[in-house]
Design a protein around this motif. Structure first.
Motif, PDB file in Angstrom:
ATOM      1  N   LEU A   1      53.299  23.443 -52.216  1.00  0.00           N
ATOM      2  CA  LEU A   1      53.479  22.236 -53.019  1.00  0.00           C
ATOM      3  C   LEU A   1      54.769  21.521 -52.637  1.00  0.00           C
ATOM      4  O   LEU A   1      54.806  20.294 -52.511  1.00  0.00           O
ATOM      5  CB  LEU A   1      53.503  22.587 -54.505  1.00  0.00           C
ATOM      6  N   THR A   2      55.834  22.295 -52.471  1.00  0.00           N
ATOM      7  CA  THR A   2      57.128  21.705 -52.145  1.00  0.00           C
ATOM      8  C   THR A   2      57.076  21.001 -50.800  1.00  0.00           C
ATOM      9  O   THR A   2      57.692  19.948 -50.602  1.00  0.00           O
ATOM     10  CB  THR A   2      58.215  22.792 -52.124  1.00  0.00           C
ATOM     11  N   LYS A   3      56.335  21.583 -49.869  1.00  0.00           N
ATOM     12  CA  LYS A   3      56.229  20.982 -48.542  1.00  0.00           C
ATOM     13  C   LYS A   3      55.460  19.673 -48.589  1.00  0.00           C
ATOM     14  O   LYS A   3      55.729  18.739 -47.839  1.00  0.00           O
ATOM     15  CB  LYS A   3      55.552  21.958 -47.578  1.00  0.00           C
ATOM     16  N   ILE A   4      54.466  19.596 -49.482  1.00  0.00           N
ATOM     17  CA  ILE A   4      53.656  18.384 -49.592  1.00  0.00           C
ATOM     18  C   ILE A   4      54.505  17.205 -50.055  1.00  0.00           C
ATOM     19  O   ILE A   4      54.342  16.083 -49.598  1.00  0.00           O
ATOM     20  CB  ILE A   4      52.478  18.606 -50.559  1.00  0.00           C
ATOM     21  N   VAL A   5      55.440  17.480 -50.974  1.00  0.00           N
ATOM     22  CA  VAL A   5      56.279  16.403 -51.511  1.00  0.00           C
ATOM     23  C   VAL A   5      57.214  15.900 -50.412  1.00  0.00           C
ATOM     24  O   VAL A   5      58.024  16.643 -49.887  1.00  0.00           O
ATOM     25  CB  VAL A   5      57.099  16.889 -52.720  1.00  0.00           C
ATOM     26  N   THR A   6      57.074  14.634 -50.059  1.00  0.00           N
ATOM     27  CA  THR A   6      57.862  14.046 -48.983  1.00  0.00           C
ATOM     28  C   THR A   6      59.190  13.550 -49.522  1.00  0.00           C
ATOM     29  O   THR A   6      59.232  12.663 -50.367  1.00  0.00           O
ATOM     30  CB  THR A   6      57.105  12.878 -48.337  1.00  0.00           C
ATOM     31  N   LEU A   7      60.269  14.138 -49.008  1.00  0.00           N
ATOM     32  CA  LEU A   7      61.603  13.689 -49.408  1.00  0.00           C
ATOM     33  C   LEU A   7      62.119  12.671 -48.401  1.00  0.00           C
ATOM     34  O   LEU A   7      62.024  12.878 -47.198  1.00  0.00           O
ATOM     35  CB  LEU A   7      62.563  14.877 -49.439  1.00  0.00           C
ATOM     36  N   PHE A   8      62.645  11.577 -48.869  1.00  0.00           N
ATOM     37  CA  PHE A   8      63.340  10.674 -47.954  1.00  0.00           C
ATOM     38  C   PHE A   8      64.765  10.523 -48.459  1.00  0.00           C
ATOM     39  O   PHE A   8      65.047   9.858 -49.430  1.00  0.00           O
ATOM     40  CB  PHE A   8      62.636   9.326 -47.795  1.00  0.00           C
ATOM     41  N   LEU A   9      65.656  11.202 -47.768  1.00  0.00           N
ATOM     42  CA  LEU A   9      67.070  11.160 -48.124  1.00  0.00           C
ATOM     43  C   LEU A   9      67.783  10.131 -47.256  1.00  0.00           C
ATOM     44  O   LEU A   9      67.176   9.439 -46.445  1.00  0.00           O
ATOM     45  CB  LEU A   9      67.686  12.548 -47.931  1.00  0.00           C
ATOM     46  N   ILE A  10      69.062  10.075 -47.415  1.00  0.00           N
ATOM     47  CA  ILE A  10      69.850   9.143 -46.633  1.00  0.00           C
ATOM     48  C   ILE A  10      69.771   9.556 -45.174  1.00  0.00           C
ATOM     49  O   ILE A  10      70.206  10.636 -44.798  1.00  0.00           O
ATOM     50  CB  ILE A  10      71.316   9.166 -47.084  1.00  0.00           C
ATOM     51  N   THR A  11      69.185   8.706 -44.356  1.00  0.00           N
ATOM     52  CA  THR A  11      69.095   8.995 -42.935  1.00  0.00           C
ATOM     53  C   THR A  11      70.121   8.127 -42.229  1.00  0.00           C
ATOM     54  O   THR A  11      69.924   6.936 -42.043  1.00  0.00           O
ATOM     55  CB  THR A  11      67.683   8.698 -42.419  1.00  0.00           C
ATOM     56  N   VAL A  12      71.202   8.755 -41.829  1.00  0.00           N
ATOM     57  CA  VAL A  12      72.321   8.007 -41.267  1.00  0.00           C
ATOM     58  C   VAL A  12      71.876   7.183 -40.069  1.00  0.00           C
ATOM     59  O   VAL A  12      72.195   6.011 -39.924  1.00  0.00           O
ATOM     60  CB  VAL A  12      73.447   8.986 -40.848  1.00  0.00           C
ATOM     61  N   LEU A  13      71.097   7.783 -39.202  1.00  0.00           N
ATOM     62  CA  LEU A  13      70.672   7.114 -37.990  1.00  0.00           C
ATOM     63  C   LEU A  13      69.898   5.850 -38.310  1.00  0.00           C
ATOM     64  O   LEU A  13      70.095   4.803 -37.713  1.00  0.00           O
ATOM     65  CB  LEU A  13      69.809   8.068 -37.159  1.00  0.00           C
TER      66      LEU A  13
ATOM     67  N   THR B   1      79.561   8.304 -39.634  1.00  0.00           N
ATOM     68  CA  THR B   1      78.850   7.538 -38.620  1.00  0.00           C
ATOM     69  C   THR B   1      79.412   6.121 -38.507  1.00  0.00           C
ATOM     70  O   THR B   1      79.642   5.611 -37.407  1.00  0.00           O
ATOM     71  CB  THR B   1      77.345   7.474 -38.951  1.00  0.00           C
ATOM     72  N   TYR B   2      79.653   5.490 -39.653  1.00  0.00           N
ATOM     73  CA  TYR B   2      80.200   4.132 -39.632  1.00  0.00           C
ATOM     74  C   TYR B   2      81.641   4.125 -39.118  1.00  0.00           C
ATOM     75  O   TYR B   2      82.054   3.178 -38.440  1.00  0.00           O
ATOM     76  CB  TYR B   2      80.119   3.511 -41.024  1.00  0.00           C
ATOM     77  N   ALA B   3      82.393   5.175 -39.428  1.00  0.00           N
ATOM     78  CA  ALA B   3      83.769   5.256 -38.931  1.00  0.00           C
ATOM     79  C   ALA B   3      83.779   5.398 -37.418  1.00  0.00           C
ATOM     80  O   ALA B   3      84.605   4.793 -36.720  1.00  0.00           O
ATOM     81  CB  ALA B   3      84.493   6.429 -39.585  1.00  0.00           C
ATOM     82  N   GLU B   4      82.827   6.180 -36.896  1.00  0.00           N
ATOM     83  CA  GLU B   4      82.738   6.357 -35.446  1.00  0.00           C
ATOM     84  C   GLU B   4      82.345   5.055 -34.767  1.00  0.00           C
ATOM     85  O   GLU B   4      82.864   4.707 -33.708  1.00  0.00           O
ATOM     86  CB  GLU B   4      81.729   7.457 -35.117  1.00  0.00           C
TER      87      GLU B   4
END
Length: 700
Positions: free
Chosen positions: A5-17, A180-183
């Motif tokens: 069940l946990t795998k089915i739930v799609t997480l979209f977190l902060i993706t720096v790229l 990432t932004y600092a770089e």
């Protein structure tokens, strides 16, 4: 066991790229906050649950998090990608609502009855009184205030550990975004600014999720807690680098759970110095992309943690919480399902497999021997119809290439006899040299270099007691740069890597190897003479030491990473293995576990040790009572078999639960409603016209 069940739930977190890659791009044609807050779909799995609304901004966030990869790498159209994203979001809501409803019902019933249902949940969840499953639903207004309300409601389902863990994940993501932004700023301005390094937490044990729920009541010492390793402590220190008092605070943590909790609680968002500028630039880009409302402001200068109150980060925190709730619901299902698989059913499965194997193996030894060779910790041979089988470990100290060539030349001589060949082999055995085989470990910097010596890390050894003997590479190591290159690994721990010009193992005599290494394993005084034999107590620790010796010195690659070693057959091994090896294997198997023999072959010297003796009829239980009684012994076949079947049964049943929940709710009228017009402007016009021209029709 794999989470379903946990795998089915799609997480979209902060993706720096993705955020930086899309900075300045026109992802949307309308950039008003009201437009981004539009509802694109509504989910309500039952009347008693408040409807959950999916907003346009969530689709855009998901596209930036993972959707664009489908366009760039897999050839999806933008429209097809958004259709997939919306389906995922709807699926998420269905599962999350179902998990909330079930957990709330169980928790509230347990509260009312005083039952000890899911002790970890009752004792440690932050809720007081009943949980309202409906209150956690996302409303029509996608605002900071609404997100804060939902987050607050979701926290009632979670333990303090889980809440701290989720917040740590978001803080880490923010720091990565800032870095990432600092770089990027450094590259533009061609200047060097010190930036904050995001850190990971100590490695968690596989079943930490199962025991952490009970830890808040463990002050009396009843809980079985895991000790942390030196490396875990290094990771924690790296994570809290610069935090005042962290070193002393971590020393007070008595186990890995409390170590992690300390990191979660003390890890901070770093917006000091130039990081504040980088963060503000990132926020502006998020606003340009419609992911944060234009009028959102947070006082991060006074308190950096206020950064988490921006809607984009609050939404990520909400996602984390929801994933944890689904995981908690799945844990409750696992607990119940494992108990529902009766001993009768397990016994029936065992009997069926035993019968099938018996019919197969009695027809000949070929299939039986193939099964023996494929045995793992989770693959069993239930039917053993023959005597004399077993497994042997092989520690080979092989001839050098020159010695092997010399023996081959003697064997090829005209007029060579068995006696002359044996004499030559005996001569070469007397000159046998042992070398450390871990050259690749050195080149990969699996440890520390100093003054021509290389020491390996303890984590690369199976047995703790092996380290004193095998902790250093036996040989000279030459580097291009004596100081090495100092950097940090993926856990944030400082490591030094070197570029090596040469690695030369030191040769030691075979006699020295036996005296200094092998006898430490055997606990006896084996002499380096062909045919030397004996027996020792092959405990788990001794078996680990044997594996370490094999990795360090054996020149037989087939002996590396083997579960039990080579299978010995009284019928076929005489022709499968060289004669001397086959005879020695026969002898040690006959002697049983811990029997050993030192034997010479044309390959060199083999130390052959019996790791398991297979007896006729083992793993066969005559009655169900005998089978079930063996469950009390965790080393028994019956116990291991039962646990494997329970895990398999649980996985199958949870998959059914997920399929039923999702599919039934998709089909049920009124559960999901859509507003495709709300996100129509996310689809490029050229793509829409092409689809219309081709007659494509994307329906929900």
């Amino acid at each position: 066991m794999r989470k379903i069940l946990t795998k089915i739930v799609t997480l979209f977190l902060i993706t720096v790229l993705s955020v930086t890659a899309f900075a300045g791009c026109a992802l949307i044609t309308t950039d008003t906050d009201r437009d981004m807050a539009q509802v694109v779909a509504t989910v309500q799995i039952e009347d008693d649950v408040t409807a959950d609304h999916i907003h346009k901004i969530e689709m855009l966030s998901a596209f930036m998090s993972y959707g664009y990869m489908y366009v760039q790498q897999y050839g999806y159209t933008v429209e097809a990608t958004y259709e997939m994203i919306l389906k995922n979001l709807v699926q998420n809501k269905i599962i999350i609502q179902g998990a909330r409803v079930e957990l709330a019902n169980m928790y509230n019933a347990a509260n009312a009855n005083g039952d000890q249902f899911l002790a970890y949940f009752i004792d440690n969840a932050t809720a007081t009184g009943n949980i309202n499953a409906s209150a956690a639903s996302m409303g029509e207004d996608y605002t900071v205030e609404e997100l804060q309300r939902v987050v607050s409601e979701l926290e009632k389902y979670l333990t303090p550990f889980e809440i701290a863990q989720a917040k740590h994940t978001i803080r880490t993501s923010i720091n990565q975004l800032v870095e990432t932004y600092a770089e990027d700023d450094e590259e533009e301005d061609e200047k060097e600014d010190e930036t904050f390094e995001a850190r990971a937490v100590p490695t968690q044990k596989e079943n930490e999720a199962e025991y952490e729920y009970q830890l808040l009541k463990s002050d009396d010492g009843d809980a079985d807690l895991y000790e942390y390793t030196d490396y875990d402590l290094e990771v924690a220190l790296a994570a809290l680098k610069g935090v005042s008092g962290a070193e002393e605070g971590l020393k007070d943590c008595e186990d890995v759970w409390h170590l992690n909790k300390y990191v979660f609680d003390n890890y901070a968002i770093d917006l000091s110095g130039s990081n504040l500028k980088a963060f503000n630039v990132a926020i502006e880009d998020l606003k340009k992309n419609g992911l944060i409302a234009q009028d959102e402001k947070q006082d991060v200068k006074t308190n950096a943690d206020n950064a988490m109150n921006y809607s984009y980060f609050l939404a990520s925190l909400k996602n984390q919480y929801e994933s944890m709730i689904v995981s908690k619901y799945e844990n409750s299902l696992v607990s119940g399902l494992k108990g529902s698989l009766s001993n009768d059913k397990i016994w029936e499965q065992y009997q069926a497999e035993l019968k099938a194997q018996t019919e197969n193996y009695l027809n000949g030894v070929t299939s039986y021997e193939s099964a023996l060779e494929s045995v793992t910790e989770e693959t069993f041979v239930l039917c053993n119809p023959y005597e004399g089988y077993g497994y042997v470990a092989n520690l080979l100290i092989g001839f050098s290439d020159e010695q092997a060539a010399a023996l081959s030349a003697e064997q090829s001589k005209a007029g060579a006899t068995a006696a002359t060949i044996e004499a030559k082999r005996t001569q070469l055995l007397g000159q046998l040299q042992v070398k450390d085989q871990r050259e690749s470990w050195v080149y990969s910097s699996y440890g520390e270099y100093a003054n021509g010596e290389f020491s390996f890390d303890k984590k690369y050894f199976v047995s703790e007691s092996s380290y004193d003997k095998l902790g250093k590479f036996l040989g000279e190591v030459f580097v291009y740069d004596e100081e090495g290159s100092v950097g940090e690994n993926e856990d944030g721990v400082e490591e030094t890597t070197w570029r090596f010009s040469n690695v030369i193992p030191t040769s030691i005599s075979f006699d020295s190897f036996i005296n200094d290494y092998v006898n430490a394993l055997l606990g006896t005084s084996l002499t380096a003479v062909n045919g030397s034999k004996g027996t020792f107590d092959l405990t788990d620790d001794k078996r680990d030491m044997l594996d370490d010796l094999i990795y360090a010195f054996s020149t037989d690659p087939g002996s590396l990473g083997s579960y039990l070693g080579y299978a010995y057959s009284p019928f076929t091994s005489a022709t499968t293995y060289v004669p001397e090896f086959a005879e020695a294997a026969k002898n040690v198997v006959a002697g049983g576990v811990g029997s050993y023999e030192l034997v010479a072959t044309d390959f060199g010297y083999h130390l052959i040790i019996c790791t398991k003796k297979v007896t006729k009829g083992e793993n066969e239980y005559a009655t169900k009572d005998d089978f079930v009684a063996a469950f009390s012994d965790e080393e028994s076949l019956a116990y291991k078999y039962a646990e494997l079947k329970k895990d398999s049964f649980v996985s199958t049943e949870i998959s059914k639960v997920a399929d039923k929940l999702i599919n039934e709710k998709y089909e049920e009228e009124g559960v999901v409603t859509y507003n495709k017009k709300a996100y129509k402007d996310l689809i490029p016009e050229t793509e829409e016209s092409e689809d219309e021209h081709a007659g494509h029709n994307h329906n929900h």
